[in-house]
Design an enzyme around this catalytic site. Structure first.
Site, PDB file in Angstrom:
ATOM      1  N   GLU A  68       7.724   4.831  -3.237  1.00  0.00           N
ATOM      2  CA  GLU A  68       8.565   4.376  -2.108  1.00  0.00           C
ATOM      3  C   GLU A  68       9.488   3.243  -2.564  1.00  0.00           C
ATOM      4  O   GLU A  68      10.632   3.155  -2.121  1.00  0.00           O
ATOM      5  CB  GLU A  68       7.665   3.951  -0.932  1.00  0.00           C
ATOM      6  CG  GLU A  68       7.098   5.176  -0.226  1.00  0.00           C
ATOM      7  CD  GLU A  68       5.730   4.970   0.399  1.00  0.00           C
ATOM      8  OE1 GLU A  68       5.306   3.819   0.607  1.00  0.00           O
ATOM      9  OE2 GLU A  68       5.060   5.996   0.677  1.00  0.00           O
TER      10      GLU A  68
ATOM     11  N   SER B 205      -2.616  11.689  -0.550  1.00  0.00           N
ATOM     12  CA  SER B 205      -3.429  12.412   0.444  1.00  0.00           C
ATOM     13  C   SER B 205      -4.924  12.452   0.126  1.00  0.00           C
ATOM     14  O   SER B 205      -5.598  13.439   0.444  1.00  0.00           O
ATOM     15  CB  SER B 205      -2.883  13.825   0.657  1.00  0.00           C
ATOM     16  OG  SER B 205      -1.595  13.757   1.257  1.00  0.00           O
TER      17      SER B 205
ATOM     18  N   ASN C 260      -3.807   1.106  -0.273  1.00  0.00           N
ATOM     19  CA  ASN C 260      -2.428   0.617  -0.153  1.00  0.00           C
ATOM     20  C   ASN C 260      -2.033   0.700   1.324  1.00  0.00           C
ATOM     21  O   ASN C 260      -1.802   1.786   1.842  1.00  0.00           O
ATOM     22  CB  ASN C 260      -1.508   1.499  -1.019  1.00  0.00           C
ATOM     23  CG  ASN C 260      -0.039   1.183  -0.814  1.00  0.00           C
ATOM     24  OD1 ASN C 260       0.316   0.164  -0.224  1.00  0.00           O
ATOM     25  ND2 ASN C 260       0.826   2.068  -1.304  1.00  0.00           N
TER      26      ASN C 260
ATOM     27  N   LYS D 276       0.644  -0.361   2.707  1.00  0.00           N
ATOM     28  CA  LYS D 276       2.103  -0.260   2.925  1.00  0.00           C
ATOM     29  C   LYS D 276       2.527  -1.255   4.006  1.00  0.00           C
ATOM     30  O   LYS D 276       1.905  -2.302   4.131  1.00  0.00           O
ATOM     31  CB  LYS D 276       2.488   1.188   3.255  1.00  0.00           C
ATOM     32  CG  LYS D 276       1.882   2.170   2.233  1.00  0.00           C
ATOM     33  CD  LYS D 276       2.417   3.552   2.339  1.00  0.00           C
ATOM     34  CE  LYS D 276       1.739   4.416   1.275  1.00  0.00           C
ATOM     35  NZ  LYS D 276       2.293   5.749   1.181  1.00  0.00           N
TER      36      LYS D 276
ATOM     37  N   HIS E 126       5.554   1.794  -6.999  1.00  0.00           N
ATOM     38  CA  HIS E 126       5.208   2.854  -6.055  1.00  0.00           C
ATOM     39  C   HIS E 126       6.457   3.694  -5.790  1.00  0.00           C
ATOM     40  O   HIS E 126       7.568   3.162  -5.759  1.00  0.00           O
ATOM     41  CB  HIS E 126       4.669   2.256  -4.755  1.00  0.00           C
ATOM     42  CG  HIS E 126       4.098   3.297  -3.842  1.00  0.00           C
ATOM     43  ND1 HIS E 126       4.894   4.092  -3.051  1.00  0.00           N
ATOM     44  CD2 HIS E 126       2.822   3.700  -3.636  1.00  0.00           C
ATOM     45  CE1 HIS E 126       4.114   4.952  -2.388  1.00  0.00           C
ATOM     46  NE2 HIS E 126       2.853   4.724  -2.722  1.00  0.00           N
TER      47      HIS E 126
ATOM     48  N   GLU F 247       0.633   9.564  -8.934  1.00  0.00           N
ATOM     49  CA  GLU F 247       0.847   9.936  -7.540  1.00  0.00           C
ATOM     50  C   GLU F 247       2.002  10.933  -7.433  1.00  0.00           C
ATOM     51  O   GLU F 247       3.179  10.521  -7.408  1.00  0.00           O
ATOM     52  CB  GLU F 247       1.195   8.705  -6.710  1.00  0.00           C
ATOM     53  CG  GLU F 247       0.103   7.664  -6.656  1.00  0.00           C
ATOM     54  CD  GLU F 247       0.215   6.818  -5.382  1.00  0.00           C
ATOM     55  OE1 GLU F 247      -0.734   6.800  -4.605  1.00  0.00           O
ATOM     56  OE2 GLU F 247       1.267   6.198  -5.164  1.00  0.00           O
TER      57      GLU F 247
ATOM     58  N   GLY G 258       1.180  11.225   1.630  1.00  0.00           N
ATOM     59  CA  GLY G 258       1.295  11.293   3.088  1.00  0.00           C
ATOM     60  C   GLY G 258       1.533  12.692   3.636  1.00  0.00           C
ATOM     61  O   GLY G 258       1.835  12.842   4.820  1.00  0.00           O
TER      62      GLY G 258
HETATM   63  P1  PGA Z   1      -1.418   8.596   1.097  1.00  0.00           P
HETATM   64  O1  PGA Z   1      -0.564   7.516   0.267  1.00  0.00           O
HETATM   65  O2  PGA Z   1      -2.872   8.430   0.698  1.00  0.00           O
HETATM   66  O3  PGA Z   1      -1.183   8.259   2.524  1.00  0.00           O
HETATM   67  O4  PGA Z   1      -0.907   9.945   0.720  1.00  0.00           O
HETATM   68  C1  PGA Z   1      -0.884   7.218  -1.069  1.00  0.00           C
HETATM   69  C2  PGA Z   1       0.088   6.207  -1.615  1.00  0.00           C
HETATM   70  O5  PGA Z   1       1.271   6.233  -1.244  1.00  0.00           O
HETATM   71  O6  PGA Z   1      -0.297   5.351  -2.418  1.00  0.00           O
END
Ligand code: PGA
Length: 252
Positions: free
Chosen positions: A101, A214, A12, A14, A99, A169, A175
């Site tokens: 976000e 992560s 992803n 983003k 997601h 997730e 992150g």
């Molecule tokens: P990350 O993000 O691997 O940077 O933690 C995962 C995601 O938001 O899908």
């Protein structure tokens, strides 16, 4: 190497990436072709602006290209929206929905995610629906209740099991460099699996459950080896070829 598992590794991106990142996709397609994965599927979801050019590269290998969102509608007066039909038109075959976000910044509700998922599945998209708890919810011991509610309300009743994927997730792991213990991941995935079984019966066996938050080349092997983890949704570590390759190296 994580043996005897059909894994889906999804990147992803983003809101990252410009045309100059074509070199990453070029290296990735060459690597995928050379490695000739027998059991694993690889997906990259860049911003919509890159789907067209990435998908013309990916045709040379088995790399799938997807989007990070889609509309719940087919076409019409929906300013700024992009439908699955349009994404298919430029070479996308998958979409990430719900997601955290988007749930947070765009205030997407379970109902909206449900409608988007229905539309994506009707258009034969590989449809990845994300769920996950906040740190406060986890600390209060509410993880399974929250996950259960998101599953119930975000997933459509009518599904094409081959095309539906659930991504667990934990929001606090995204992150942050923090990852739940393998035992905690196992417990939540098992819970999701049981919920899917009781709702969809036999079909549920085909629904992949990914872990995201992560994931990197250091922890991928251990996470992907957990029973009931069918792959990973990778954010930061999917942006650079060497980091993503480090994860794919464990797949076959
Ligand atoms: P990350 O993000 O691997 O940077 O933690 C995962 C995601 O938001 O899908």
């Amino acid at each position: 190497m994580v043996k005897n598992k059909n894994l889906l590794i999804a990147g992803n991106w983003k809101m990252n990436g410009l045309k100059e990142n074509l070199s990453m996709i070029s290296s990735l397609t060459k690597y995928i072709k050379k490695k000739n994965f027998k059991n694993s599927e690889i997906l990259i979801c860049p911003p919509n602006t890159l789907i067209d050019s990435f998908s013309s590269f990916s045709k040379r290998s088995n790399l799938m290209i997807g989007a990070q969102d889609c509309s719940s509608n087919e076409s019409g007066a929906y300013t700024g929206e992009v439908s699955p039909l349009m994404l298919k038109d430029i070479g996308a075959c998958a979409v990430i929905l719900g997601h955290s976000e988007r749930r947070d910044y765009q205030k997407e509700s379970n109902k909206l995610i449900h409608d988007k998922a229905e539309n994506a599945l009707n258009n034969n998209f590989l449809t990845i629906v994300c769920i996950g708890e906040t740190l406060t919810q986890k600390k209060k011991g509410n993880t399974l209740r929250i996950i259960g509610e998101q599953l119930k309300k975000s997933l459509p009743n009518k599904i094409k099991a081959n095309n539906l994927v659930v991504a667990y997730e934990p929001i606090w792991a995204i992150g942050s460099g923090l990852v739940p213990s393998n035992n905690d991941i196992y417990k939540v995935h098992n819970f999701i699996s049981n919920k899917l079984n009781s709702r969809y019966g036999n079909k549920a066996k085909k629904i992949k459950i990914l872990y995201g938050g992560s994931v990197n080349k250091k922890n991928a092997s251990s996470i992907l080896s957990i029973d009931s983890v069918n792959g990973a949704l990778v954010g930061g570590a999917s942006l650079k070829f060497s980091d993503f390759k480090g994860i794919l190296d464990f797949c076959n």
